[in-house]
Design a protein around this motif. Structure first.
Motif, short mmCIF file in Angstrom:
data_model
loop_
_atom_site.label_atom_id
_atom_site.label_comp_id
_atom_site.label_asym_id
_atom_site.label_seq_id
_atom_site.Cartn_x
_atom_site.Cartn_y
_atom_site.Cartn_z
N ALA A 3 0.83 -1.21 0.00
CA ALA A 3 0.00 0.00 0.00
C ALA A 3 0.87 1.26 0.00
CB ALA A 3 -0.93 -0.01 1.21
N SER A 4 2.00 1.19 0.70
CA SER A 4 2.89 2.35 0.76
C SER A 4 3.44 2.71 -0.62
CB SER A 4 4.05 2.08 1.72
OG SER A 4 3.56 1.95 3.04
N LEU A 5 3.90 1.71 -1.34
CA LEU A 5 4.45 1.99 -2.68
C LEU A 5 3.35 2.35 -3.67
CD1 LEU A 5 7.32 -0.65 -2.94
CD2 LEU A 5 7.49 1.82 -2.56
N THR A 6 2.18 1.77 -3.51
CA THR A 6 1.06 2.13 -4.37
C THR A 6 0.66 3.58 -4.12
OG1 THR A 6 0.28 -0.16 -4.39
CG2 THR A 6 -1.31 1.53 -5.03
N ALA A 7 0.63 3.99 -2.85
CA ALA A 7 0.31 5.38 -2.52
C ALA A 7 1.39 6.32 -3.05
CB ALA A 7 0.15 5.54 -1.01
N LEU A 8 2.65 5.92 -2.97
CA LEU A 8 3.73 6.74 -3.53
C LEU A 8 3.55 6.90 -5.03
CD1 LEU A 8 6.38 8.29 -3.29
CD2 LEU A 8 7.59 6.10 -3.36
N LEU A 9 3.24 5.80 -5.71
CA LEU A 9 2.96 5.88 -7.15
C LEU A 9 1.78 6.80 -7.41
CD1 LEU A 9 3.45 4.97 -10.07
CD2 LEU A 9 1.98 2.99 -9.58
N GLY A 10 0.74 6.69 -6.60
CA GLY A 10 -0.43 7.55 -6.76
C GLY A 10 -0.10 9.01 -6.55
N PHE A 11 0.74 9.29 -5.57
CA PHE A 11 1.17 10.67 -5.30
C PHE A 11 1.92 11.22 -6.51
CE2 PHE A 11 2.08 13.52 -1.56
CZ PHE A 11 2.75 14.51 -2.24
N MET A 12 2.83 10.44 -7.05
CA MET A 12 3.58 10.89 -8.22
C MET A 12 2.66 11.03 -9.43
SD MET A 12 7.29 8.99 -7.79
CE MET A 12 6.63 7.34 -7.64
N TYR A 89 -3.05 5.13 2.04
CA TYR A 89 -4.11 5.58 1.14
C TYR A 89 -4.81 6.82 1.68
CZ TYR A 89 -3.44 1.15 -1.32
OH TYR A 89 -2.91 0.10 -2.03
N LEU A 90 -4.90 6.94 3.00
CA LEU A 90 -5.47 8.15 3.58
C LEU A 90 -4.60 9.36 3.26
CD1 LEU A 90 -7.58 9.58 5.30
CD2 LEU A 90 -6.26 8.93 7.33
N LEU A 91 -3.28 9.19 3.34
CA LEU A 91 -2.37 10.27 2.97
C LEU A 91 -2.61 10.70 1.52
CD1 LEU A 91 0.45 11.78 3.93
CD2 LEU A 91 1.31 10.32 2.11
N LEU A 92 -2.68 9.72 0.62
CA LEU A 92 -2.90 10.02 -0.80
C LEU A 92 -4.25 10.72 -0.99
CD1 LEU A 92 -2.16 9.89 -3.80
CD2 LEU A 92 -3.07 7.54 -3.81
N ALA A 93 -5.28 10.21 -0.35
CA ALA A 93 -6.61 10.82 -0.48
C ALA A 93 -6.59 12.26 0.02
CB ALA A 93 -7.64 9.99 0.28
N ALA A 94 -5.93 12.50 1.15
CA ALA A 94 -5.85 13.86 1.69
C ALA A 94 -5.12 14.79 0.74
CB ALA A 94 -5.18 13.84 3.07
N ARG A 95 -4.07 14.29 0.07
CA ARG A 95 -3.33 15.10 -0.91
C ARG A 95 -4.23 15.46 -2.08
NH1 ARG A 95 -0.01 18.87 -1.74
NH2 ARG A 95 1.01 17.98 0.06
N ILE A 96 -4.96 14.48 -2.59
CA ILE A 96 -5.84 14.74 -3.75
C ILE A 96 -6.95 15.71 -3.35
CG2 ILE A 96 -7.48 13.68 -5.34
CD1 ILE A 96 -5.58 11.21 -5.36
N VAL A 97 -7.54 15.50 -2.18
CA VAL A 97 -8.59 16.41 -1.69
C VAL A 97 -8.03 17.82 -1.57
CG1 VAL A 97 -9.97 16.99 0.35
CG2 VAL A 97 -10.01 14.66 -0.58
N GLN A 98 -6.84 17.96 -1.01
CA GLN A 98 -6.23 19.28 -0.88
C GLN A 98 -6.11 19.95 -2.24
OE1 GLN A 98 -2.26 19.32 0.79
NE2 GLN A 98 -1.99 21.48 0.39
N SER A 99 -5.62 19.22 -3.23
CA SER A 99 -5.43 19.79 -4.57
C SER A 99 -6.77 20.16 -5.22
CB SER A 99 -4.71 18.79 -5.48
OG SER A 99 -3.43 18.49 -5.01
#
Length: 134
Positions: A3-12, A89-99
Motif C-alpha cells: 500500500a505504501s508503494l502504491t500510494a507513492l505511485l499515486g502521489f507521483m 491511502y489516507l495520505l494520498l486521499a488527503a493530498r488529492i482532496v487538498q489539490s
C-alpha cells in the motif's frame, strides 16, 4: 506492491496529472495565440485565477513529495511498510482532496478545508516519523 508503494505511485501520478493539465492548457493558449510561447511565468500570475491555483496545487505536490514520498520510500526500503501501509491511502486521499479544493476555490471555507487536508498529511507524517524512528 505494498500500500505504501502504491500510494507513492499515486502521489507521483497525481502530481503528473496536475502538470499535464497545466501544460495542456498552456499549449492551447499558445496554439490559439492568446499567450506567446515565452509569455508564461512559473506561478501563472499573468493567467486566469484557475491557472494560478493549478500552478500552486502542482507546486504543493512537489513541495510535499520529498517529505511524504520520502517516508513511504524509507519504510519500503527499511522493510517497515507495516508502519506506513495502514495510513498510506489516507495520505494520498488527503493530498488529492487538498489539490481539488485548491483548484475549486479560494473562499474562506475552501481554504480551511484545504488546510485540514494538509494537516491530516502532516499528522500522518509525524506519526510515521515517530514510529519509524522507534
Amino acid at each position: 506492491m505494498s500500500a505504501s508503494l502504491t500510494a507513492l505511485l499515486g502521489f507521483m501520478a497525481w502530481t503528473l496529472v496536475l502538470l499535464v493539465l497545466m501544460e495542456a492548457i498552456r499549449s492551447k493558449l499558445v496554439l490559439t495565440g492568446e499567450v506567446p510561447a515565452n509569455g508564461f511565468n512559473p506561478e501563472n500570475t499573468n493567467l486566469s485565477p484557475f491557472m494560478q491555483r493549478l500552478a500552486r496545487a502542482h507546486a504543493n505536490c512537489l513541495e510535499g513529495l520529498p517529505i511524504f514520498g520520502g517516508l513511504l520510500l524509507l519504510a519500503a526500503v527499511a522493510g517497515k511498510t507495516s508502519v506506513t501501509d495502514p495510513l498510506a491511502y489516507l495520505l494520498l486521499a488527503a493530498r488529492i482532496v487538498q489539490s481539488v479544493i485548491h483548484l475549486a476555490s479560494l473562499s474562506p471555507a475552501a481554504v480551511t478545508a484545504r488546510f485540514t487536508a494538509f494537516a491530516v498529511q502532516v499528522g500522518i507524517a509525524v506519526y510515521w516519523v515517530v514510529r519509524l524512528a522507534a
